[in-house]
Scaffold this active site. Structure first.
Site, PDB file in Angstrom:
ATOM      1  N   ARG A 131       2.069   8.241   9.147  1.00 42.08           N
ATOM      2  CA  ARG A 131       1.779   9.656   8.898  1.00 42.08           C
ATOM      3  C   ARG A 131       0.655  10.194   9.777  1.00 42.08           C
ATOM      4  NH1 ARG A 131       4.597   9.087   4.346  1.00 42.08           N
ATOM      5  NH2 ARG A 131       5.169  10.934   3.148  1.00 42.08           N
ATOM      6  N   ASP A 191       0.798  -1.223   0.000  1.00 40.24           N
ATOM      7  CA  ASP A 191       0.000   0.000   0.000  1.00 40.24           C
ATOM      8  C   ASP A 191       0.835   1.280   0.000  1.00 40.24           C
ATOM      9  OD1 ASP A 191       1.088  -0.026   2.519  1.00 40.24           O
ATOM     10  OD2 ASP A 191      -0.744  -0.644   3.528  1.00 40.24           O
ATOM     11  N   GLU A 196      -0.216  -9.035  -1.370  1.00 39.60           N
ATOM     12  CA  GLU A 196      -0.859  -8.465  -0.172  1.00 39.60           C
ATOM     13  C   GLU A 196      -2.063  -7.605  -0.570  1.00 39.60           C
ATOM     14  OE1 GLU A 196       0.657  -5.491   2.912  1.00 39.60           O
ATOM     15  OE2 GLU A 196       1.396  -7.343   3.773  1.00 39.60           O
ATOM     16  N   HIS A 249       5.804   5.117  13.063  1.00 33.89           N
ATOM     17  CA  HIS A 249       6.190   5.950  11.919  1.00 33.89           C
ATOM     18  C   HIS A 249       5.021   6.438  11.067  1.00 33.89           C
ATOM     19  CE1 HIS A 249       5.500   2.103   9.907  1.00 33.89           C
ATOM     20  NE2 HIS A 249       5.330   2.814   8.811  1.00 33.89           N
ATOM     21  N   GLU A 304      -2.285   5.089   2.770  1.00 31.78           N
ATOM     22  CA  GLU A 304      -2.175   3.676   2.385  1.00 31.78           C
ATOM     23  C   GLU A 304      -3.507   3.043   1.986  1.00 31.78           C
ATOM     24  OE1 GLU A 304      -0.680   5.023   5.063  1.00 31.78           O
ATOM     25  OE2 GLU A 304       1.465   4.655   4.774  1.00 31.78           O
ATOM     26  N   HIS A 335      12.538   5.472  13.123  1.00 30.98           N
ATOM     27  CA  HIS A 335      12.398   5.586  11.667  1.00 30.98           C
ATOM     28  C   HIS A 335      13.054   6.895  11.199  1.00 30.98           C
ATOM     29  CE1 HIS A 335      10.396   5.981   7.780  1.00 30.98           C
ATOM     30  NE2 HIS A 335       9.905   4.757   7.895  1.00 30.98           N
TER      31      HIS A 335
HETATM   32  C1  UD1 Z   1       6.629   4.825   3.750  1.00 30.87           C
HETATM   33  C2  UD1 Z   1       5.229   4.412   3.258  1.00 30.87           C
HETATM   34  C3  UD1 Z   1       4.473   3.724   4.383  1.00 30.87           C
HETATM   35  C4  UD1 Z   1       5.265   2.582   4.981  1.00 30.87           C
HETATM   36  C5  UD1 Z   1       6.645   3.083   5.402  1.00 30.87           C
HETATM   37  C6  UD1 Z   1       7.474   1.933   5.887  1.00 30.87           C
HETATM   38  C7  UD1 Z   1       4.127   5.853   1.620  1.00 30.87           C
HETATM   39  C8  UD1 Z   1       3.332   7.073   1.400  1.00 30.87           C
HETATM   40  N1  UD1 Z   1       4.500   5.621   2.895  1.00 30.87           N
HETATM   41  O1  UD1 Z   1       6.469   5.803   4.763  1.00 30.87           O
HETATM   42  O2  UD1 Z   1       3.258   3.220   3.858  1.00 30.87           O
HETATM   43  O3  UD1 Z   1       4.571   2.074   6.094  1.00 30.87           O
HETATM   44  O4  UD1 Z   1       7.289   3.680   4.280  1.00 30.87           O
HETATM   45  O5  UD1 Z   1       8.608   2.352   6.581  1.00 30.87           O
HETATM   46  O6  UD1 Z   1       4.417   5.135   0.688  1.00 30.87           O
HETATM   47  N2  UD1 Z   1      14.058   8.179   4.918  1.00 30.87           N
HETATM   48  C9  UD1 Z   1      15.436   8.069   4.941  1.00 30.87           C
HETATM   49  N3  UD1 Z   1      16.008   6.841   4.666  1.00 30.87           N
HETATM   50  C10 UD1 Z   1      15.284   5.748   4.407  1.00 30.87           C
HETATM   51  C11 UD1 Z   1      13.874   5.854   4.392  1.00 30.87           C
HETATM   52  C12 UD1 Z   1      13.287   7.087   4.660  1.00 30.87           C
HETATM   53  O7  UD1 Z   1      16.146   9.032   5.170  1.00 30.87           O
HETATM   54  O8  UD1 Z   1      15.855   4.663   4.163  1.00 30.87           O
HETATM   55  C13 UD1 Z   1      13.447   9.507   5.214  1.00 30.87           C
HETATM   56  C14 UD1 Z   1      13.570  10.467   4.023  1.00 30.87           C
HETATM   57  O9  UD1 Z   1      13.757  11.769   4.505  1.00 30.87           O
HETATM   58  C15 UD1 Z   1      12.210  10.336   3.337  1.00 30.87           C
HETATM   59  C16 UD1 Z   1      11.324  10.199   4.560  1.00 30.87           C
HETATM   60  O10 UD1 Z   1      12.051   9.342   5.445  1.00 30.87           O
HETATM   61  O11 UD1 Z   1      11.878  11.453   2.536  1.00 30.87           O
HETATM   62  C17 UD1 Z   1       9.952   9.651   4.296  1.00 30.87           C
HETATM   63  O12 UD1 Z   1       9.972   8.469   3.497  1.00 30.87           O
HETATM   64  P1  UD1 Z   1       8.600   8.006   2.773  1.00 30.87           P
HETATM   65  O13 UD1 Z   1       8.829   6.715   2.081  1.00 30.87           O
HETATM   66  O14 UD1 Z   1       8.015   9.113   1.974  1.00 30.87           O
HETATM   67  O15 UD1 Z   1       7.605   7.823   3.981  1.00 30.87           O
HETATM   68  P2  UD1 Z   1       7.644   6.791   5.168  1.00 30.87           P
HETATM   69  O16 UD1 Z   1       7.153   7.524   6.368  1.00 30.87           O
HETATM   70  O17 UD1 Z   1       8.942   6.102   5.227  1.00 30.87           O
HETATM   71  N1  UDP Z   2      11.848  -3.632  10.774  1.00 26.73           N
HETATM   72  C1  UDP Z   2      13.247  -3.726  10.683  1.00 26.73           C
HETATM   73  N2  UDP Z   2      14.014  -2.895  11.454  1.00 26.73           N
HETATM   74  C2  UDP Z   2      13.477  -1.974  12.286  1.00 26.73           C
HETATM   75  C3  UDP Z   2      12.075  -1.858  12.356  1.00 26.73           C
HETATM   76  C4  UDP Z   2      11.283  -2.697  11.578  1.00 26.73           C
HETATM   77  O1  UDP Z   2      13.766  -4.563   9.937  1.00 26.73           O
HETATM   78  O2  UDP Z   2      14.251  -1.255  12.956  1.00 26.73           O
HETATM   79  C5  UDP Z   2      11.022  -4.520   9.929  1.00 26.73           C
HETATM   80  C6  UDP Z   2       9.889  -5.259  10.617  1.00 26.73           C
HETATM   81  O3  UDP Z   2      10.307  -6.514  11.124  1.00 26.73           O
HETATM   82  C7  UDP Z   2       8.843  -5.418   9.508  1.00 26.73           C
HETATM   83  C8  UDP Z   2       9.094  -4.193   8.643  1.00 26.73           C
HETATM   84  O4  UDP Z   2      10.369  -3.687   8.982  1.00 26.73           O
HETATM   85  O5  UDP Z   2       9.091  -6.555   8.705  1.00 26.73           O
HETATM   86  C9  UDP Z   2       8.017  -3.181   8.901  1.00 26.73           C
HETATM   87  O6  UDP Z   2       8.363  -1.986   8.293  1.00 26.73           O
HETATM   88  P1  UDP Z   2       7.694  -0.621   8.712  1.00 26.73           P
HETATM   89  O7  UDP Z   2       7.251  -0.693  10.124  1.00 26.73           O
HETATM   90  O8  UDP Z   2       8.658   0.438   8.325  1.00 26.73           O
HETATM   91  O9  UDP Z   2       6.469  -0.521   7.711  1.00 26.73           O
HETATM   92  P2  UDP Z   2       4.974  -1.076   7.685  1.00 26.73           P
HETATM   93  O10 UDP Z   2       4.997  -2.549   7.855  1.00 26.73           O
HETATM   94  O11 UDP Z   2       4.212  -0.364   8.757  1.00 26.73           O
HETATM   95  O12 UDP Z   2       4.482  -0.648   6.337  1.00 26.73           O
END
Ligand code: UD1
Ligand code: UDP
Length: 370
Positions: free
Chosen positions: A211, A99, A121, A209, A135, A242
């Site tokens: 939104r 999602d 999924e 984490h 999502e 995160h």
């Molecule tokens: C995204 C997904 C969310 C998912 C989550 C898992 C969308 C809209 N959101 O949210 O559904 O649950 O990932 O973690 O698709 N960043 C880093 N390094 C990384 C990853 C993220 O620096 O490896 C920082 C960056 O500044 C980036 C920000 O996090 O711009 C947000 O990342 P983004 O993928 O837009 O949103 P998430 O909150 O991670």
């Molecule tokens: N996870 C990880 N390291 C962390 C936190 C989470 O490997 O420090 C793994 C966790 O076991 C799960 C996945 O990341 O498999 C979940 O990711 P996240 O919570 O970012 O996203 P969501 O599942 O809510 O979309």
């Protein structure tokens, strides 16, 4: 021999990579399938860490992540950059997962290119377009353009049948590939934990984490962490934070340097699985963790008002607490104080899969597209 099925797997964030890795590994074993891995790089460090663990080298890395990115730019970047790659590969099918914006953008892009879409999924729903945001709408849209719906549970199948996916023939109940990833990782990386735990303290693992929890809800979660550690001298809260700045800034402002609260960088998946296993309680708003923890006999309190994953609520291993400080504290305290409640909720059967979901997906793709 007949022509191989060209299957492009597109993913971009940590959870998608964890849940698609077993599908990639399974496709690589099948002689009928030629897999292409395209990563959007919606996440960078957290994606790379999963690719390294599963030894997956992407065929295309679109490298799209920007600091504090927004949904508009990210969505248009994904559409434009996947268009080019799909024109080059001309796959028979594009697989997307879950999602995220990557899942939505890539499925739309494949649909525009008149390529079959397979949604892994599929069918998760809260039926509230704002929770989780964005999502719920991402997965509804990905399901709408999909030709294969790989639903993890019977409930997800029913959601699809009830939400306008007219033909049963596109829907398959496969189990969730996260269980494949979890079993694989625990088997191959048994001693991967790379942080020291104090044997005299119960570990409470915290992640948040989402939104819709930015701002006040996340502050409430932090307040609950402080109250709990002040009340209970025998617990330690470990919070892998995160990297999203909207999370990080609040969490560090509230919880930095608090006694028995450890803020750490996100852990690689293998140490994280081992940390989950050693935790006494998990507090989280993550989707994937809700699915994994019931396999590890660790109770989960979900920091949300609703969930698209009701199966574990029914089996009792997971409970919703919302994001009010009082309610979070009350629910954790109950688990800390009431041993019979604790043993009941930590011994449930995982409703999300048996570790064979990727095999089923590969079988279906082979059978239908050969
Ligand atoms: C995204 C997904 C969310 C998912 C989550 C898992 C969308 C809209 N959101 O949210 O559904 O649950 O990932 O973690 O698709 N960043 C880093 N390094 C990384 C990853 C993220 O620096 O490896 C920082 C960056 O500044 C980036 C920000 O996090 O711009 C947000 O990342 P983004 O993928 O837009 O949103 P998430 O909150 O991670
Ligand atoms: N996870 C990880 N390291 C962390 C936190 C989470 O490997 O420090 C793994 C966790 O076991 C799960 C996945 O990341 O498999 C979940 O990711 P996240 O919570 O970012 O996203 P969501 O599942 O809510 O979309």
């Amino acid at each position: 021999m007949s022509k191989k099925i060209k299957a492009a797997l597109i993913f971009g964030t940590r959870p998608e990579a964890i849940k698609m890795a077993p599908v990639v590994l399974e496709f690589q074993k099948r002689k009928e399938i030629e897999p292409f891995v395209i990563v959007t790089g919606q996440h960078r460090q957290m994606l790379d860490s999963v690719l390294n663990l599963f030894k997956i080298t992407p065929d295309y890395d679109l490298n799209l992540m920007k600091e504090n990115q927004n949904l508009w730019d990210l969505t248009s970047d994904i559409l434009l950059s996947t268009k080019k790659v799909l024109e080059e590969i001309k796959p028979d099918v594009v697989l997307v997962h879950g999602d995220t914006t990557t899942a939505f953008g890539a499925s739309l892009s494949a649909f525009y290119s008149k390529i079959k879409v397979a949604h892994v999924e599929a069918g998760l729903r809260t039926f509230d377009k704002n929770y989780p945001f964005p999502e719920e709408i991402n997965r509804v849209l990905a399901d709408s353009v999909s030709d294969f719906h790989f639903a993890p549970t019977k409930g997800a199948v029913d959601n699809l049948l009830n939400s306008g996916i007219k033909t049963k023939q596109t829907i398959y109940e496969t189990g969730n590939t996260v269980i494949d990833a979890l079993f694989y990782t625990l088997e191959h990386h048994k001693n991967a934990l790379n942080i020291e735990l104090n044997p005299n303290l119960k570990t409470i693992l915290l992640t948040s984490h989402r939104r819709e929890n930015f701002g006040e809800p996340l502050k409430n979660i932090c307040r609950a962490a402080i109250e709990l550690t002040e009340k209970n001298k025998d617990i330690e809260i470990i919070y892998p934070v995160h990297p999203n700045p909207n999370v990080r800034n609040t969490v560090y402002q509230y919880l930095n340097n608090k006694e028995r609260i450890r803020l750490i960088e996100p852990l690689d998946y293998a140490p994280f699985c081992n940390l989950m296993k050693k935790s006494h309680i998990i507090l989280t708003d993550s989707g994937g963790i809700q699915e994994e923890a019931p396999s590890l006999n660790v109770p989960v309190l979900v920091l949300r008002d609703e969930t698209e994953r009701p199966e574990a609520l029914i089996s009792g291993g997971v409970k919703l607490t919302g994001t009010e400080t009082k309610n979070i504290v009350k629910n954790v305290q109950e688990l800390l104080d009431n041993n019979s409640l604790y043993s009941r909720v930590s011994n449930v059967k995982n409703p999300y899969g048996d570790g064979l979901a990727s095999k089923r997906i590969a079988d279906i793709i082979t059978e239908k597209l050969s």
